[in-house]
Design an enzyme around this catalytic site. Sequence first.
Site, PDB file in Angstrom:
ATOM      1  N   ASN A  30      -5.387   3.777  11.015  1.00 29.72           N
ATOM      2  CA  ASN A  30      -4.638   2.603  11.471  1.00 29.72           C
ATOM      3  C   ASN A  30      -4.254   2.659  12.948  1.00 29.72           C
ATOM      4  OD1 ASN A  30      -3.059   4.721  10.125  1.00 29.72           O
ATOM      5  ND2 ASN A  30      -1.291   3.573  10.829  1.00 29.72           N
TER       6      ASN A  30
ATOM      7  N   SER B   3      -3.538  -3.623   0.874  1.00 31.08           N
ATOM      8  CA  SER B   3      -2.278  -4.323   1.109  1.00 31.08           C
ATOM      9  C   SER B   3      -2.572  -5.753   1.547  1.00 31.08           C
ATOM     10  CB  SER B   3      -1.517  -3.583   2.218  1.00 31.08           C
ATOM     11  OG  SER B   3      -0.332  -4.268   2.526  1.00 31.08           O
ATOM     12  N   ALA B   4      -1.809  -6.708   1.019  1.00 31.44           N
ATOM     13  CA  ALA B   4      -2.093  -8.122   1.317  1.00 31.44           C
ATOM     14  C   ALA B   4      -1.785  -8.489   2.767  1.00 31.44           C
ATOM     15  CB  ALA B   4      -1.285  -9.024   0.383  1.00 31.44           C
ATOM     16  N   HIS B   5      -0.706  -7.924   3.317  1.00 32.28           N
ATOM     17  CA  HIS B   5      -0.265  -8.437   4.628  1.00 32.28           C
ATOM     18  C   HIS B   5      -1.112  -7.937   5.793  1.00 32.28           C
ATOM     19  CE1 HIS B   5       2.166  -5.052   6.482  1.00 32.28           C
ATOM     20  NE2 HIS B   5       2.115  -4.615   5.238  1.00 32.28           N
TER      21      HIS B   5
ATOM     22  N   THR C 106       8.062  -7.233 -13.678  1.00 31.96           N
ATOM     23  CA  THR C 106       7.545  -8.599 -13.734  1.00 31.96           C
ATOM     24  C   THR C 106       6.744  -8.900 -12.480  1.00 31.96           C
ATOM     25  OG1 THR C 106       9.414  -9.295 -15.061  1.00 31.96           O
ATOM     26  CG2 THR C 106       8.242 -11.036 -13.866  1.00 31.96           C
TER      27      THR C 106
ATOM     28  N   CYS D 239       5.246   1.752  11.401  1.00 31.17           N
ATOM     29  CA  CYS D 239       6.180   2.479  10.535  1.00 31.17           C
ATOM     30  C   CYS D 239       6.726   3.717  11.210  1.00 31.17           C
ATOM     31  CB  CYS D 239       5.474   2.886   9.254  1.00 31.17           C
ATOM     32  SG  CYS D 239       3.971   3.737   9.622  1.00 31.17           S
TER      33      CYS D 239
ATOM     34  N   GLN E  97      -6.796  -0.594   6.214  1.00 24.61           N
ATOM     35  CA  GLN E  97      -7.350  -1.131   7.469  1.00 24.61           C
ATOM     36  C   GLN E  97      -8.850  -1.401   7.351  1.00 24.61           C
ATOM     37  OE1 GLN E  97      -5.454  -2.102   9.883  1.00 24.61           O
ATOM     38  NE2 GLN E  97      -3.538  -1.042   9.426  1.00 24.61           N
TER      39      GLN E  97
ATOM     40  N   ALA F 178       0.806  -1.220   0.000  1.00 27.32           N
ATOM     41  CA  ALA F 178       0.000   0.000   0.000  1.00 27.32           C
ATOM     42  C   ALA F 178       0.840   1.271   0.000  1.00 27.32           C
ATOM     43  CB  ALA F 178      -0.942  -0.002   1.187  1.00 27.32           C
ATOM     44  N   THR F 179       2.060   1.184   0.468  1.00 26.41           N
ATOM     45  CA  THR F 179       2.930   2.367   0.370  1.00 26.41           C
ATOM     46  C   THR F 179       3.081   2.746  -1.099  1.00 26.41           C
ATOM     47  OG1 THR F 179       4.091   1.824   2.402  1.00 26.41           O
ATOM     48  CG2 THR F 179       5.256   3.247   0.852  1.00 26.41           C
TER      49      THR F 179
HETATM   50  C1  LIG Z   1      -3.461   2.794   6.679  1.00 29.50           C
HETATM   51  C2  LIG Z   1      -2.213   2.231   6.093  1.00 29.50           C
HETATM   52  N1  LIG Z   1      -1.797   2.647   4.888  1.00 29.50           N
HETATM   53  C3  LIG Z   1      -0.690   2.167   4.311  1.00 29.50           C
HETATM   54  C4  LIG Z   1       0.083   1.215   4.932  1.00 29.50           C
HETATM   55  C5  LIG Z   1       1.330   0.718   4.244  1.00 29.50           C
HETATM   56  O1  LIG Z   1       1.110  -0.550   3.718  1.00 29.50           O
HETATM   57  P1  LIG Z   1       2.312  -1.482   3.222  1.00 29.50           P
HETATM   58  O2  LIG Z   1       2.933  -2.028   4.450  1.00 29.50           O
HETATM   59  O3  LIG Z   1       1.646  -2.510   2.374  1.00 29.50           O
HETATM   60  O4  LIG Z   1       3.235  -0.622   2.432  1.00 29.50           O
HETATM   61  C6  LIG Z   1      -0.304   0.750   6.190  1.00 29.50           C
HETATM   62  C7  LIG Z   1       0.516  -0.233   6.925  1.00 29.50           C
HETATM   63  O5  LIG Z   1       1.429   0.098   7.625  1.00 29.50           O
HETATM   64  C8  LIG Z   1      -1.487   1.260   6.784  1.00 29.50           C
HETATM   65  O6  LIG Z   1      -1.895   0.855   7.986  1.00 29.50           O
END
Ligand SMILES: Cc1ncc(COP(=O)(O)O)c(C=O)c1O
Length: 384
Positions: A149, A197-199, A237, A323, A177, A69-70
């Site tokens: 988040n 985001s998958a994780h 890829t 983060c 989230q 997602a970043t």
């Molecule tokens: C609201 C939100 N946006 C973006 C991210 C970033 O996602 P990713 O870890 O997939 O880059 C996170 C996770 O830390 C998140 O909680």
Amino acid sequence: MIYLDYAATTPLDPRALEAMLPWLRDHYGNPASDHALGREARAAVEQARAQVAALIGARADEIVWTSGATESNNLAIKGALEFRATRNAHIVTSRIEHKAVLDTCRHLETQGVRVTYLRPDAEGRIGVEQVLQALTPETVLVSLMWVNNEIGVVNPVETLAPLLRERGILFHVDAVQAAGKLAIDLERTPIDLLSVSAHKLYGPKGVGALFVRKRPRARLAPQLHGGGHEQGMRSGTLATHQVVGMGAAAELAGAAMAEEAPRVVTLRDRLWQRLSKALPAIHGNGLAAERAPHILNVSFEGVEGESLRALLGDLAISSGAACSSATREPSFVLRALGRDDELAGASLRFSLGRGTTAEEIEQAAAQVIQVVHRLREWSPGWRT
Ligand SMILES: Cc1ncc(COP(=O)(O)O)c(C=O)c1O
């Protein structure tokens, strides 16, 4: 160790892992190759695309794979602004977005873009009127998260989307989230760009997606140049196994949501009841607002944040977003809600998930209560 940090990341669902393994072990074709091995990988990628699309009510061809997602947030915001020529353009966002949005906006400010950072109310809410009032004739994009988040507060994105559409302003939503926790229906909700985001939904780390609406078409300048993959929006890829894992996780999350969300809400509320009954002078952040099921954020008066976390070594919890924890500064989200530095520093984010049990919640509550009592006893100035 009791894991209560599902908002930072989730364990990989074993079924998603099973779906990934053949694409790591046996089927190594490049999904862009035009032979049998490539075609089978491409078919797997397209199936995963449909699975992610189904979770958010999108069409498969509106899903662009990214590394997470970043990257999705960067592509959405920079891509939209660059496509429309950045000079004098204006963005509206909030002070409590994820750093991947805030730092991207800060970067664009160095390129001549003007950004309004809306301040949430004391519960962490951004109001519809507040957004509309911030719009100017130069506004090209509004970027707001669906669910915060750190505090779990839900923004009124479904109400805002049609209002922004009427005004011809692009709407980007960071739904990291929210996906798999709240119903998202992009067929009904005219959001233009949406990051996932998958994780965060029991898929693998290192893969995510950006929804890019086809009708009306949200146009983006690519941020990675290369082979023109992903309809020219994101070259590189594809990591077939990652994408397959995200697809499987998205399908599982969609199927589990109706049962999982109320179960997690019950556990989250029980945790708050235990803490608030046993401990005076604690504050549930955002409790009066509409919230996603899985996050509870609590500030504790009369304790020092670092000692609190050190003594809770058996609990995997955060003081804020993973983060920004590296900076060791009190959460900027809680400060934006009006908490002072000390209280913002003495706060814990509990985030619950699929694996959380009632027993874990009881144990976690007991540990927190004991540690807070102990720290307050040691604190000379503390009186209840
Ligand atoms: C609201 C939100 N946006 C973006 C991210 C970033 O996602 P990713 O870890 O997939 O880059 C996170 C996770 O830390 C998140 O909680």
